[in-house]
Design an enzyme around this catalytic site. Structure first.
Site, PDB file in Angstrom:
ATOM      1  N   ALA A   1      -3.294  -3.607 -10.579  1.00  0.00           N
ATOM      2  CA  ALA A   1      -2.986  -4.251  -9.149  1.00  0.00           C
ATOM      3  C   ALA A   1      -2.570  -2.756  -8.472  1.00  0.00           C
ATOM      4  O   ALA A   1      -1.792  -1.590  -8.997  1.00  0.00           O
ATOM      5  CB  ALA A   1      -2.404  -5.337  -9.079  1.00  0.00           C
ATOM      6  N   CYS A   2      -1.754  -3.004  -6.987  1.00  0.00           N
ATOM      7  CA  CYS A   2      -1.210  -2.515  -6.053  1.00  0.00           C
ATOM      8  C   CYS A   2       0.279  -1.834  -5.875  1.00  0.00           C
ATOM      9  O   CYS A   2       1.000  -3.267  -6.002  1.00  0.00           O
ATOM     10  CB  CYS A   2      -1.746  -2.726  -4.867  1.00  0.00           C
ATOM     11  SG  CYS A   2      -3.688  -1.490  -4.925  1.00  0.00           S
ATOM     12  N   GLY A   3       0.942  -1.708  -6.221  1.00  0.00           N
ATOM     13  CA  GLY A   3       2.210  -1.383  -5.954  1.00  0.00           C
ATOM     14  C   GLY A   3       3.228  -2.454  -5.617  1.00  0.00           C
ATOM     15  O   GLY A   3       2.013  -2.294  -3.850  1.00  0.00           O
TER      16      GLY A   3
END
Length: 280
Positions: free
Chosen positions: A119-121
């Protein structure tokens, strides 16, 4: 020893249909960690969960999009780990990057990436200010396209997702020219990794910036997708699903046309509508 391009893994699954079960062989998207290390200064700058394949492009694209390097000449050498104390298979999960002498990057902004997943940071508006401080300017490309070109992108993206077709479990990022011709596509379990692979490939083959190009990603547009697009000079970013609020903010601040929910002959324009040739 496995190869570093093992993007699919076989598995046995029970399929239940019409109240009956049967055992079948399936293919899963491989997900393994990739550790990106700088050799001087000696430091791990990121650990990301990715699909093996195009690892050097991923490392180069990540370092470029995070401002550690400014061009491919900043990289002296990239290699898989040769440390004999590391298990043989795991050596393909470590990339050593040797920068040219005299390059002393500011690595503090990379701390948010030390452990990241598909997923995204975690990031915020402070990261947008960091982009400004690194000198990234507003994108001023004169590119304009017709809606018909945008309509065609999602099917082209889908039809070229070879690993997705086999596994059904990963993302893609592709770059198109102004006429809607697909130039390159990369796949990965993480959408931002797919984009890093795409940017890294272009960096290493001297195809950046993407000043007159369109980038499309599967899934949604996050902050990281837009951040990487800013660094690569992308004027138009499209996605299959919705953008996040921070992605829209980045697009507004840096002059990117952001398109979401691109499905068939329908899409939403969140910013930069002037790059679409649409009759009143």
């Amino acid at each position: 020893m496995k190869t570093p391009n093992n993007s699919k893994t076989k598995a046995q699954v029970w399929v239940v249909e019409n109240g009956e079960k049967c055992l079948r062989q399936d293919q899963l998207t491989t997900e393994e960690p990739l550790e990106i290390r700088l050799t001087s200064p000696s430091r791990t700058v990121a650990i990301t969960m990715r699909t093996p394949g195009a690892d050097f492009e991923l490392a180069a694209g990540f370092l470029f999009s995070e401002g550690v390097i400014r061009n491919k000449e900043d990289i002296q050498k990239m290699s898989y780990c040769t440390d004999e104390s590391v298990d043989g298979e795991q050596r393909y999960n470590i990339i050593n990057v040797q920068l040219q002498m005299g390059i002393n990057p500011n690595l503090q902004p990379l701390e948010r990436h030390f452990y990241t997943n598909s997923a995204c940071g975690v990031c915020g508006k402070a990261s947008i200010e960091a982009l400004r401080l690194q000198g990234y300017a507003k994108i001023t490309s004169n590119l304009t396209v017709k809606p018909e070109i945008i309509y065609s992108l999602s099917e082209k993206l889908r039809s070229h997702q070879g690993i997705f077709t086999a596994t059904g479990g990963l993302h893609a990022a592709a770059v198109f020219d102004a006429q809607g011709k697909m130039l390159h596509l990369q796949e990965d379990v993480g959408r931002h990794n797919a984009l890093d692979k795409l940017i890294g490939r272009a960096l290493l083959s001297n195809e950046l910036p993407f000043s007159n190009h369109i980038v499309m990603v599967s899934g949604r547009s996050s902050f990281e997708i837009l951040q990487k697009s800013v660094v690569a000079g992308v004027p138009i970013v499209c996605s299959v699903s919705a953008p996040s609020s921070l992605a829209v903010f980045v697009a507004q601040e840096f002059g990117i046309t952001l398109i979401g929910f691109l499905r068939g002959e329908r899409f939403n324009i969140y910013t930069g509508w002037e790059r679409l040739s649409i009759s009143e």
